[in-house]
Design a protein around this motif. Sequence first.
Motif, mmCIF file in Angstrom:
data_model
loop_
_atom_site.group_PDB
_atom_site.id
_atom_site.type_symbol
_atom_site.label_atom_id
_atom_site.label_comp_id
_atom_site.label_asym_id
_atom_site.label_seq_id
_atom_site.Cartn_x
_atom_site.Cartn_y
_atom_site.Cartn_z
ATOM 1 N N SER A 63 -15.498 -7.725 43.497
ATOM 2 C CA SER A 63 -15.200 -6.782 44.570
ATOM 3 C C SER A 63 -16.106 -7.070 45.754
ATOM 4 O O SER A 63 -17.316 -7.216 45.584
ATOM 5 C CB SER A 63 -15.423 -5.348 44.103
ATOM 6 N N PRO A 64 -15.519 -7.116 46.960
ATOM 7 C CA PRO A 64 -16.369 -7.206 48.147
ATOM 8 C C PRO A 64 -17.081 -5.873 48.356
ATOM 9 O O PRO A 64 -16.811 -4.895 47.649
ATOM 10 C CB PRO A 64 -15.374 -7.495 49.273
ATOM 11 N N LEU A 65 -17.941 -5.809 49.323
ATOM 12 C CA LEU A 65 -18.673 -4.576 49.603
ATOM 13 C C LEU A 65 -17.710 -3.428 49.886
ATOM 14 O O LEU A 65 -16.749 -3.571 50.636
ATOM 15 C CB LEU A 65 -19.598 -4.780 50.807
ATOM 16 N N THR A 66 -17.974 -2.294 49.247
ATOM 17 C CA THR A 66 -17.126 -1.115 49.405
ATOM 18 C C THR A 66 -17.931 0.144 49.107
ATOM 19 O O THR A 66 -18.937 0.100 48.404
ATOM 20 C CB THR A 66 -15.899 -1.180 48.473
ATOM 21 N N ARG A 67 -17.448 1.265 49.642
ATOM 22 C CA ARG A 67 -18.008 2.571 49.274
ATOM 23 C C ARG A 67 -17.123 3.266 48.242
ATOM 24 O O ARG A 67 -17.421 4.376 47.811
ATOM 25 C CB ARG A 67 -18.155 3.454 50.513
ATOM 26 N N ASP A 68 -16.032 2.628 47.858
ATOM 27 C CA ASP A 68 -15.113 3.183 46.862
ATOM 28 C C ASP A 68 -15.658 2.876 45.468
ATOM 29 O O ASP A 68 -15.205 1.962 44.788
ATOM 30 C CB ASP A 68 -13.712 2.595 47.053
ATOM 31 N N HIS A 69 -16.632 3.642 45.058
ATOM 32 C CA HIS A 69 -17.312 3.364 43.796
ATOM 33 C C HIS A 69 -16.427 3.652 42.585
ATOM 34 O O HIS A 69 -16.641 3.068 41.528
ATOM 35 C CB HIS A 69 -18.626 4.131 43.723
ATOM 36 N N SER A 70 -15.419 4.504 42.736
ATOM 37 C CA SER A 70 -14.505 4.734 41.608
ATOM 38 C C SER A 70 -13.719 3.458 41.315
ATOM 39 O O SER A 70 -13.454 3.148 40.151
ATOM 40 C CB SER A 70 -13.581 5.919 41.869
ATOM 41 N N SER A 71 -13.363 2.689 42.347
ATOM 42 C CA SER A 71 -12.671 1.419 42.101
ATOM 43 C C SER A 71 -13.610 0.415 41.448
ATOM 44 O O SER A 71 -13.193 -0.382 40.601
ATOM 45 C CB SER A 71 -12.069 0.853 43.389
ATOM 46 N N LEU A 72 -14.884 0.447 41.814
ATOM 47 C CA LEU A 72 -15.862 -0.438 41.178
ATOM 48 C C LEU A 72 -16.009 -0.105 39.700
ATOM 49 O O LEU A 72 -16.103 -1.002 38.860
ATOM 50 C CB LEU A 72 -17.217 -0.335 41.874
ATOM 51 N N ILE A 73 -16.029 1.174 39.377
ATOM 52 C CA ILE A 73 -16.152 1.587 37.979
ATOM 53 C C ILE A 73 -14.929 1.154 37.186
ATOM 54 O O ILE A 73 -15.044 0.691 36.047
ATOM 55 C CB ILE A 73 -16.415 3.105 37.882
ATOM 56 N N LYS A 74 -13.738 1.249 37.778
ATOM 57 C CA LYS A 74 -12.522 0.776 37.102
ATOM 58 C C LYS A 74 -12.609 -0.722 36.835
ATOM 59 O O LYS A 74 -12.261 -1.188 35.752
ATOM 60 C CB LYS A 74 -11.285 1.089 37.935
ATOM 61 N N LYS A 75 -13.069 -1.481 37.817
ATOM 62 C CA LYS A 75 -13.216 -2.921 37.629
ATOM 63 C C LYS A 75 -14.284 -3.227 36.590
ATOM 64 O O LYS A 75 -14.132 -4.140 35.779
ATOM 65 C CB LYS A 75 -13.534 -3.598 38.957
ATOM 66 N N LEU A 76 -15.334 -2.462 36.592
ATOM 67 C CA LEU A 76 -16.400 -2.625 35.608
ATOM 68 C C LEU A 76 -15.861 -2.386 34.197
ATOM 69 O O LEU A 76 -16.190 -3.123 33.267
ATOM 70 C CB LEU A 76 -17.529 -1.651 35.937
ATOM 71 N N ASP A 77 -15.029 -1.365 34.044
ATOM 72 C CA ASP A 77 -14.439 -1.065 32.733
ATOM 73 C C ASP A 77 -13.568 -2.205 32.217
ATOM 74 O O ASP A 77 -13.408 -2.373 31.008
ATOM 75 C CB ASP A 77 -13.608 0.220 32.796
ATOM 76 N N GLN A 78 -12.999 -2.991 33.114
ATOM 77 C CA GLN A 78 -12.112 -4.088 32.728
ATOM 78 C C GLN A 78 -12.858 -5.378 32.399
ATOM 79 O O GLN A 78 -12.277 -6.303 31.834
ATOM 80 C CB GLN A 78 -11.101 -4.361 33.842
ATOM 81 N N LEU A 79 -14.124 -5.448 32.735
ATOM 82 C CA LEU A 79 -14.884 -6.673 32.479
ATOM 83 C C LEU A 79 -15.037 -6.932 30.992
ATOM 84 O O LEU A 79 -15.204 -6.004 30.196
ATOM 85 C CB LEU A 79 -16.280 -6.580 33.104
ATOM 86 N N GLN A 80 -14.985 -8.204 30.637
ATOM 87 C CA GLN A 80 -15.202 -8.629 29.259
ATOM 88 C C GLN A 80 -16.101 -9.861 29.261
ATOM 89 O O GLN A 80 -16.138 -10.619 30.230
ATOM 90 C CB GLN A 80 -13.875 -8.972 28.583
ATOM 91 N N ILE A 81 -16.775 -10.055 28.167
ATOM 92 C CA ILE A 81 -17.594 -11.249 28.007
ATOM 93 C C ILE A 81 -16.686 -12.467 27.987
ATOM 94 O O ILE A 81 -15.639 -12.461 27.351
ATOM 95 C CB ILE A 81 -18.434 -11.164 26.721
ATOM 96 N N SER A 82 -17.093 -13.509 28.684
ATOM 97 C CA SER A 82 -16.295 -14.735 28.754
ATOM 98 C C SER A 82 -16.194 -15.385 27.383
ATOM 99 O O SER A 82 -17.203 -15.643 26.734
ATOM 100 C CB SER A 82 -16.919 -15.720 29.748
ATOM 101 N N GLN A 83 -14.958 -15.636 26.939
ATOM 102 C CA GLN A 83 -14.724 -16.328 25.668
ATOM 103 C C GLN A 83 -14.353 -17.794 25.895
ATOM 104 O O GLN A 83 -14.186 -18.549 24.939
ATOM 105 C CB GLN A 83 -13.614 -15.617 24.887
ATOM 106 N N ASP A 84 -14.201 -18.192 27.148
ATOM 107 C CA ASP A 84 -13.841 -19.560 27.521
ATOM 108 C C ASP A 84 -15.028 -20.485 27.231
ATOM 109 O O ASP A 84 -16.098 -20.322 27.822
ATOM 110 C CB ASP A 84 -13.463 -19.588 29.002
ATOM 111 N N LEU A 85 -14.833 -21.443 26.348
ATOM 112 C CA LEU A 85 -15.919 -22.354 25.986
ATOM 113 C C LEU A 85 -16.408 -23.156 27.187
ATOM 114 O O LEU A 85 -17.572 -23.552 27.239
ATOM 115 C CB LEU A 85 -15.477 -23.298 24.865
ATOM 116 N N ASN A 86 -15.537 -23.407 28.161
ATOM 117 C CA ASN A 86 -15.936 -24.138 29.362
ATOM 118 C C ASN A 86 -16.789 -23.288 30.290
ATOM 119 O O ASN A 86 -17.395 -23.807 31.219
ATOM 120 C CB ASN A 86 -14.709 -24.642 30.124
ATOM 121 N N GLN A 87 -16.815 -21.982 30.076
ATOM 122 C CA GLN A 87 -17.583 -21.082 30.933
ATOM 123 C C GLN A 87 -18.874 -20.600 30.279
ATOM 124 O O GLN A 87 -19.552 -19.743 30.815
ATOM 125 C CB GLN A 87 -16.727 -19.869 31.323
ATOM 126 N N GLN A 88 -19.198 -21.145 29.114
ATOM 127 C CA GLN A 88 -20.412 -20.697 28.445
ATOM 128 C C GLN A 88 -21.639 -21.240 29.174
ATOM 129 O O GLN A 88 -21.696 -22.395 29.554
ATOM 130 C CB GLN A 88 -20.419 -21.113 26.985
#
Length: 95
Positions: A63-88
């Motif tokens: 997310s670029p800079l924003t004051r919409d912190h509820s959207s940041l929290i939604k994006k945060l909730d969607q984050l997952q640990i990378s399982q891609d071996l090329n991204q380790q």
Amino acid sequence: ALYLVLDLSKSMEEKIFAYKPTAERFRIAKFDLMKEKTKEFLLGREQDLVGLVTFARGAQIISPLTRDHSSLIKKLDQLQISQDLNQQGTAIGYA
């Protein structure tokens, strides 16, 4: 204005001890603790422009800079640990 730079590397699955004021110590994955504390931080910074950047081997702007912190929290909730071996890896320098 600030960017939060969050680690999505496999090492974030490691469980560590954490404490809450009203509870005994407990074990929690570093990733889950990071998400919890990031949400707490956002809730206390309503007037600040905040952006999110994640990294493992490479960096990605979530997310670029924003004051919409509820959207940041939604994006945060969607984050997952990378399982891609090329991204380790933990390339914080790129982030």
